[in-house]
Design a protein around this motif. Sequence first.
Motif, PDB file in Angstrom:
ATOM      1  N   GLN A   4      67.232  -7.404 -29.287  1.00 41.31           N
ATOM      2  CA  GLN A   4      66.066  -7.328 -28.418  1.00 41.31           C
ATOM      3  C   GLN A   4      64.831  -7.031 -29.251  1.00 41.31           C
ATOM      4  OE1 GLN A   4      66.954  -4.295 -25.630  1.00 41.31           O
ATOM      5  NE2 GLN A   4      68.774  -5.300 -24.859  1.00 41.31           N
ATOM      6  N   SER A   5      63.707  -7.457 -28.745  1.00 39.31           N
ATOM      7  CA  SER A   5      62.462  -7.187 -29.453  1.00 39.31           C
ATOM      8  C   SER A   5      62.046  -5.732 -29.223  1.00 39.31           C
ATOM      9  CB  SER A   5      61.357  -8.120 -28.973  1.00 39.31           C
ATOM     10  OG  SER A   5      60.983  -7.784 -27.653  1.00 39.31           O
ATOM     11  N   LEU A   6      61.257  -5.224 -30.113  1.00 41.25           N
ATOM     12  CA  LEU A   6      60.759  -3.853 -29.999  1.00 41.25           C
ATOM     13  C   LEU A   6      59.928  -3.694 -28.731  1.00 41.25           C
ATOM     14  CD1 LEU A   6      60.447  -1.058 -31.227  1.00 41.25           C
ATOM     15  CD2 LEU A   6      58.508  -1.931 -32.519  1.00 41.25           C
ATOM     16  N   THR A   7      59.150  -4.690 -28.401  1.00 43.33           N
ATOM     17  CA  THR A   7      58.324  -4.638 -27.191  1.00 43.33           C
ATOM     18  C   THR A   7      59.190  -4.504 -25.945  1.00 43.33           C
ATOM     19  OG1 THR A   7      56.697  -6.043 -28.290  1.00 43.33           O
ATOM     20  CG2 THR A   7      56.512  -5.816 -25.912  1.00 43.33           C
ATOM     21  N   ALA A   8      60.286  -5.269 -25.876  1.00 41.76           N
ATOM     22  CA  ALA A   8      61.180  -5.202 -24.720  1.00 41.76           C
ATOM     23  C   ALA A   8      61.837  -3.824 -24.618  1.00 41.76           C
ATOM     24  CB  ALA A   8      62.244  -6.284 -24.814  1.00 41.76           C
ATOM     25  N   GLN A   9      62.238  -3.263 -25.748  1.00 38.35           N
ATOM     26  CA  GLN A   9      62.849  -1.935 -25.746  1.00 38.35           C
ATOM     27  C   GLN A   9      61.857  -0.871 -25.292  1.00 38.35           C
ATOM     28  OE1 GLN A   9      64.453  -1.255 -29.628  1.00 38.35           O
ATOM     29  NE2 GLN A   9      66.105  -2.733 -29.391  1.00 38.35           N
ATOM     30  N   LEU A  10      60.634  -0.926 -25.805  1.00 40.11           N
ATOM     31  CA  LEU A  10      59.619   0.044 -25.416  1.00 40.11           C
ATOM     32  C   LEU A  10      59.258  -0.080 -23.939  1.00 40.11           C
ATOM     33  CD1 LEU A  10      57.233  -0.047 -28.504  1.00 40.11           C
ATOM     34  CD2 LEU A  10      58.822   1.761 -27.860  1.00 40.11           C
ATOM     35  N   LEU A  11      59.154  -1.321 -23.465  1.00 40.93           N
ATOM     36  CA  LEU A  11      58.849  -1.535 -22.056  1.00 40.93           C
ATOM     37  C   LEU A  11      59.949  -0.962 -21.163  1.00 40.93           C
ATOM     38  CD1 LEU A  11      56.905  -2.755 -20.016  1.00 40.93           C
ATOM     39  CD2 LEU A  11      58.148  -4.899 -20.221  1.00 40.93           C
ATOM     40  N   ARG A  12      61.197  -1.199 -21.537  1.00 41.26           N
ATOM     41  CA  ARG A  12      62.324  -0.676 -20.759  1.00 41.26           C
ATOM     42  C   ARG A  12      62.311   0.853 -20.748  1.00 41.26           C
ATOM     43  NH1 ARG A  12      66.389  -2.041 -23.584  1.00 41.26           N
ATOM     44  NH2 ARG A  12      66.855  -4.073 -22.788  1.00 41.26           N
ATOM     45  N   MET A  13      62.034   1.467 -21.893  1.00 38.23           N
ATOM     46  CA  MET A  13      62.000   2.928 -21.955  1.00 38.23           C
ATOM     47  C   MET A  13      60.845   3.495 -21.126  1.00 38.23           C
ATOM     48  SD  MET A  13      64.632   3.728 -23.505  1.00 38.23           S
ATOM     49  CE  MET A  13      64.598   5.340 -24.219  1.00 38.23           C
ATOM     50  N   LEU A  14      59.696   2.819 -21.135  1.00 35.62           N
ATOM     51  CA  LEU A  14      58.576   3.271 -20.316  1.00 35.62           C
ATOM     52  C   LEU A  14      58.888   3.163 -18.822  1.00 35.62           C
ATOM     53  CD1 LEU A  14      55.491   1.890 -22.267  1.00 35.62           C
ATOM     54  CD2 LEU A  14      56.128   4.283 -21.908  1.00 35.62           C
ATOM     55  N   GLY A  18      59.075   6.282 -16.290  1.00 37.92           N
ATOM     56  CA  GLY A  18      58.301   6.284 -15.050  1.00 37.92           C
ATOM     57  C   GLY A  18      59.169   6.522 -13.833  1.00 37.92           C
ATOM     58  N   VAL A  19      60.301   5.842 -13.769  1.00 37.49           N
ATOM     59  CA  VAL A  19      61.227   6.024 -12.639  1.00 37.49           C
ATOM     60  C   VAL A  19      61.746   7.458 -12.607  1.00 37.49           C
ATOM     61  CG1 VAL A  19      63.488   5.342 -11.735  1.00 37.49           C
ATOM     62  CG2 VAL A  19      61.868   3.595 -12.472  1.00 37.49           C
ATOM     63  N   SER A  20      62.091   8.003 -13.776  1.00 35.84           N
ATOM     64  CA  SER A  20      62.585   9.384 -13.853  1.00 35.84           C
ATOM     65  C   SER A  20      61.525  10.367 -13.369  1.00 35.84           C
ATOM     66  CB  SER A  20      62.975   9.733 -15.284  1.00 35.84           C
ATOM     67  OG  SER A  20      64.006   8.906 -15.735  1.00 35.84           O
ATOM     68  N   HIS A  25      59.470  14.055  -9.362  1.00 32.81           N
ATOM     69  CA  HIS A  25      58.291  14.459  -8.600  1.00 32.81           C
ATOM     70  C   HIS A  25      58.575  14.522  -7.100  1.00 32.81           C
ATOM     71  CE1 HIS A  25      54.082  14.944  -7.617  1.00 32.81           C
ATOM     72  NE2 HIS A  25      54.170  13.943  -6.780  1.00 32.81           N
ATOM     73  N   HIS A  26      59.412  13.630  -6.609  1.00 31.10           N
ATOM     74  CA  HIS A  26      59.692  13.567  -5.176  1.00 31.10           C
ATOM     75  C   HIS A  26      60.950  14.319  -4.774  1.00 31.10           C
ATOM     76  CE1 HIS A  26      56.387  10.958  -4.172  1.00 31.10           C
ATOM     77  NE2 HIS A  26      56.693  10.183  -5.196  1.00 31.10           N
ATOM     78  N   SER A  27      61.558  15.052  -5.690  1.00 24.98           N
ATOM     79  CA  SER A  27      62.755  15.831  -5.385  1.00 24.98           C
ATOM     80  C   SER A  27      62.507  17.297  -5.724  1.00 24.98           C
ATOM     81  CB  SER A  27      63.942  15.295  -6.183  1.00 24.98           C
ATOM     82  OG  SER A  27      65.070  16.108  -5.975  1.00 24.98           O
ATOM     83  N   PRO A  28      62.070  18.107  -4.753  1.00 25.07           N
ATOM     84  CA  PRO A  28      61.759  19.515  -5.031  1.00 25.07           C
ATOM     85  C   PRO A  28      62.958  20.295  -5.577  1.00 25.07           C
ATOM     86  CG  PRO A  28      61.067  18.927  -2.806  1.00 25.07           C
ATOM     87  CD  PRO A  28      61.814  17.759  -3.363  1.00 25.07           C
TER      88      PRO A  28
END
Length: 63
Positions: A4-14, A18-20, A25-28
């Motif tokens: 995989q390209s570095l860009t694809a890996q970084l995008l997936r990690m971001l 974000g999802v995490s 944030h929505h789970s007190p």
Amino acid sequence: MFSQSLTAQLLRMLVLLGVSLVIVHHSPVLLDSLSRNAVNAGCHQGNGEHHSMSHSQHSEHHH
């Protein structure tokens, strides 16, 4: 593992970060659990230093 390209890996990690963050944030309950864990691992680690204030004063100090 697939190549995989570095860009694809970084995008997936971001996206995962974000999802995490949105989930936490929505789970007190999860947020409270993580914050308690951070306090226990951080300033209450027991590195030999003893603070003069009690635990209740210490908790109020951080809020």
